[in-house]
Motif scaffolding. Structure first.
Motif, PDB file in Angstrom:
ATOM      1  N   PRO A  72      -9.256  -3.011  -1.471  1.00 50.54           N
ATOM      2  CA  PRO A  72     -10.165  -2.767  -0.338  1.00 50.54           C
ATOM      3  C   PRO A  72      -9.567  -3.119   1.027  1.00 50.54           C
ATOM      4  N   PHE A  73      -8.598  -2.339   1.465  1.00 46.43           N
ATOM      5  CA  PHE A  73      -8.097  -2.532   2.824  1.00 46.43           C
ATOM      6  C   PHE A  73      -9.183  -2.108   3.810  1.00 46.43           C
ATOM      7  N   ARG A  74      -9.277  -2.821   4.902  1.00 43.02           N
ATOM      8  CA  ARG A  74     -10.229  -2.451   5.952  1.00 43.02           C
ATOM      9  C   ARG A  74      -9.530  -1.516   6.927  1.00 43.02           C
ATOM     10  N   GLY A  75      -9.883  -0.255   6.870  1.00 45.59           N
ATOM     11  CA  GLY A  75      -9.217   0.725   7.720  1.00 45.59           C
ATOM     12  C   GLY A  75      -7.861   1.093   7.148  1.00 45.59           C
ATOM     13  N   SER A  76      -6.907   1.321   8.034  1.00 49.90           N
ATOM     14  CA  SER A  76      -5.577   1.728   7.600  1.00 49.90           C
ATOM     15  C   SER A  76      -4.830   0.545   6.975  1.00 49.90           C
ATOM     16  N   VAL A  77      -3.863   0.862   6.139  1.00 51.98           N
ATOM     17  CA  VAL A  77      -3.075  -0.170   5.468  1.00 51.98           C
ATOM     18  C   VAL A  77      -2.128  -0.835   6.479  1.00 51.98           C
ATOM     19  N   PRO A  78      -2.176  -2.154   6.628  1.00 57.22           N
ATOM     20  CA  PRO A  78      -1.259  -2.844   7.558  1.00 57.22           C
ATOM     21  C   PRO A  78       0.153  -2.915   6.962  1.00 57.22           C
ATOM     22  N   GLU A  79       1.002  -2.023   7.374  1.00 56.87           N
ATOM     23  CA  GLU A  79       2.346  -1.944   6.814  1.00 56.87           C
ATOM     24  C   GLU A  79       3.271  -2.960   7.465  1.00 56.87           C
ATOM     25  N   THR A  80       4.144  -3.535   6.640  1.00 55.54           N
ATOM     26  CA  THR A  80       5.148  -4.469   7.134  1.00 55.54           C
ATOM     27  C   THR A  80       6.372  -4.391   6.234  1.00 55.54           C
ATOM     28  N   GLN A  81       7.543  -4.408   6.847  1.00 55.60           N
ATOM     29  CA  GLN A  81       8.774  -4.209   6.084  1.00 55.60           C
ATOM     30  C   GLN A  81       9.037  -5.319   5.080  1.00 55.60           C
ATOM     31  N   ASP A  82       8.597  -6.530   5.384  1.00 54.81           N
ATOM     32  CA  ASP A  82       8.842  -7.650   4.478  1.00 54.81           C
ATOM     33  C   ASP A  82       7.596  -7.986   3.657  1.00 54.81           C
ATOM     34  N   GLY A  83       6.728  -6.999   3.454  1.00 53.64           N
ATOM     35  CA  GLY A  83       5.515  -7.224   2.682  1.00 53.64           C
ATOM     36  C   GLY A  83       5.806  -7.596   1.241  1.00 53.64           C
ATOM     37  N   SER A  84       4.866  -8.263   0.623  1.00 54.27           N
ATOM     38  CA  SER A  84       5.047  -8.752  -0.748  1.00 54.27           C
ATOM     39  C   SER A  84       4.768  -7.695  -1.801  1.00 54.27           C
ATOM     40  N   ALA A  85       4.170  -6.565  -1.401  1.00 52.91           N
ATOM     41  CA  ALA A  85       3.790  -5.565  -2.398  1.00 52.91           C
ATOM     42  C   ALA A  85       3.896  -4.160  -1.824  1.00 52.91           C
ATOM     43  N   LEU A  86       4.132  -3.218  -2.708  1.00 50.37           N
ATOM     44  CA  LEU A  86       4.070  -1.803  -2.350  1.00 50.37           C
ATOM     45  C   LEU A  86       2.617  -1.350  -2.372  1.00 50.37           C
ATOM     46  N   THR A  87       2.267  -0.428  -1.482  1.00 45.68           N
ATOM     47  CA  THR A  87       0.902   0.088  -1.433  1.00 45.68           C
ATOM     48  C   THR A  87       0.934   1.606  -1.480  1.00 45.68           C
ATOM     49  N   VAL A  88       0.466   2.161  -2.587  1.00 44.88           N
ATOM     50  CA  VAL A  88       0.447   3.609  -2.754  1.00 44.88           C
ATOM     51  C   VAL A  88      -0.700   4.181  -1.945  1.00 44.88           C
ATOM     52  N   GLN A  89      -0.382   5.124  -1.046  1.00 46.60           N
ATOM     53  CA  GLN A  89      -1.372   5.780  -0.211  1.00 46.60           C
ATOM     54  C   GLN A  89      -1.431   7.271  -0.527  1.00 46.60           C
ATOM     55  N   MET A  90      -2.366   7.964   0.082  1.00 54.19           N
ATOM     56  CA  MET A  90      -2.578   9.379  -0.210  1.00 54.19           C
ATOM     57  C   MET A  90      -1.317  10.203   0.018  1.00 54.19           C
ATOM     58  N   ARG A  91      -0.560   9.870   1.046  1.00 45.92           N
ATOM     59  CA  ARG A  91       0.625  10.637   1.406  1.00 45.92           C
ATOM     60  C   ARG A  91       1.751  10.482   0.390  1.00 45.92           C
ATOM     61  N   ASP A  92       1.643   9.487  -0.498  1.00 44.50           N
ATOM     62  CA  ASP A  92       2.731   9.166  -1.419  1.00 44.50           C
ATOM     63  C   ASP A  92       2.638   9.887  -2.758  1.00 44.50           C
ATOM     64  N   VAL A  93       1.569  10.629  -3.010  1.00 44.99           N
ATOM     65  CA  VAL A  93       1.365  11.195  -4.340  1.00 44.99           C
ATOM     66  C   VAL A  93       1.247  12.714  -4.287  1.00 44.99           C
ATOM     67  N   SER A  94       1.645  13.328  -5.391  1.00 52.79           N
ATOM     68  CA  SER A  94       1.467  14.777  -5.567  1.00 52.79           C
ATOM     69  C   SER A  94       1.347  15.063  -7.055  1.00 52.79           C
ATOM     70  N   VAL A  95       0.724  16.169  -7.386  1.00 52.69           N
ATOM     71  CA  VAL A  95       0.554  16.531  -8.794  1.00 52.69           C
ATOM     72  C   VAL A  95       1.899  16.784  -9.444  1.00 52.69           C
ATOM     73  N   SER A  96       2.783  17.451  -8.739  1.00 51.09           N
ATOM     74  CA  SER A  96       4.058  17.865  -9.325  1.00 51.09           C
ATOM     75  C   SER A  96       5.070  16.731  -9.437  1.00 51.09           C
ATOM     76  N   ASN A  97       5.070  15.807  -8.475  1.00 54.72           N
ATOM     77  CA  ASN A  97       6.107  14.770  -8.440  1.00 54.72           C
ATOM     78  C   ASN A  97       5.594  13.354  -8.674  1.00 54.72           C
ATOM     79  N   GLY A  98       4.308  13.189  -8.867  1.00 59.41           N
ATOM     80  CA  GLY A  98       3.772  11.850  -9.085  1.00 59.41           C
ATOM     81  C   GLY A  98       3.846  11.008  -7.825  1.00 59.41           C
ATOM     82  N   VAL A  99       4.271   9.746  -7.963  1.00 56.11           N
ATOM     83  CA  VAL A  99       4.378   8.839  -6.821  1.00 56.11           C
ATOM     84  C   VAL A  99       5.809   8.863  -6.298  1.00 56.11           C
TER      85      VAL A  99
END
Length: 251
Positions: A72-99
């Motif tokens: 449950p992110f509030r609004g957009s995902v706060p991206e940071t290069q040294d973040g502790s986790a990857l966050t899959v967003q809508m732009r990262d997925v497709s039916v043909s190629n997955g994530v």
């Protein structure tokens, strides 16, 4: 792009298709035209609908899996290069190629809710937008969560293969159900209850594996046909370039 001669093209076709596939090949000069004739995937779907033939039962998704909300992110995902986790967003997925993991941004998941860390075998369902589809995770390269626009589907019954469930969600029958039940005016979305009530056809695990093998064969076919098409385009361009060069010399 590699240029295929007659024998090489035949070998490639035989490698990509099982015994139920046939191919026709026609040669015009140095061009090779390959036409693949195969049973349509609708044939397998029809078999799935025929319960007497495959011993399947019509069930719902919630009988075989649990559906969880994305982080449950509030609004957009706060991206940071040294973040502790990857966050899959809508732009990262497709039916043909997955994530597309190489493009997934990092963040630091926060909030009261403990992150539902993604696992191999999970299914991400894109619940927001005009197209709602599922992606099977065969691997997860480190700590990762999905954004609030997804539902996380985690199987609770070994009688259903994750890849098969994701495939079935993306087929016409399930997609029609989802379109009929989508809600929203500005942006359509699928409620959790609607997804949980999605009707499923559950054949035996052996039949699921057969269907997945067929799907993979179709993907290999499509990749080969595209490669041959690109090869033919390159040959046409090379021929055209030679013709232009001759005209310039003779001018």
């Amino acid at each position: 792009m590699q240029c295929y001669n007659h024998d090489v093209a035949i070998v490639l076709a035989q490698q990509c298709f099982c015994s139920r596939y046939f191919y026709l090949m026609k040669r015009h000069g140095f061009f090779i035209h390959v036409i693949f004739v195969r049973p349509d995937i609708g044939e397998i779907c029809q078999c799935m609908r025929d319960k007497s033939q495959i011993g399947a039962s019509m069930e719902t998704l919630q009988m075989y899996a649990e559906v969880r909300a994305g982080h449950p992110f509030r609004g957009s995902v706060p991206e940071t290069q040294d973040g502790s986790a990857l966050t899959v967003q809508m732009r990262d997925v497709s039916v043909s190629n997955g994530v597309a993991w190489a493009n997934v941004a990092r963040t630091n998941p926060s909030g009261r809710k403990k992150p539902d860390w993604l696992r191999p075998g999970d299914i991400l369902f894109l619940a927001r937008g005009a197209r709602n589809f599922a992606v099977h995770l065969d691997q997860v390269p480190g700590p990762a969560v999905c954004s609030q626009y997804f539902f996380l589907i985690r199987l609770t019954d070994s009688r259903v293969l994750p890849a098969f469930l994701a495939w079935q969600i993306n087929q016409a029958t399930a997609q029609q159900y989802l379109r009929r039940n989508a809600e929203g005016s500005d942006q359509l979305s699928i409620r959790r209850g609607i997804l949980e009530a999605l009707p499923l056809t559950v054949p035996s695990v052996a039949r699921q594996e057969q269907i997945l093998s067929f799907v993979q064969a179709v993907k290999r076919e499509q990749a080969l046909v595209e490669e041959l098409r690109q090869n033919r385009d390159n040959e046409v361009q090379a021929l055209f370039a030679r013709l232009l060069q001759r005209n310039e010399i003779n001018a």
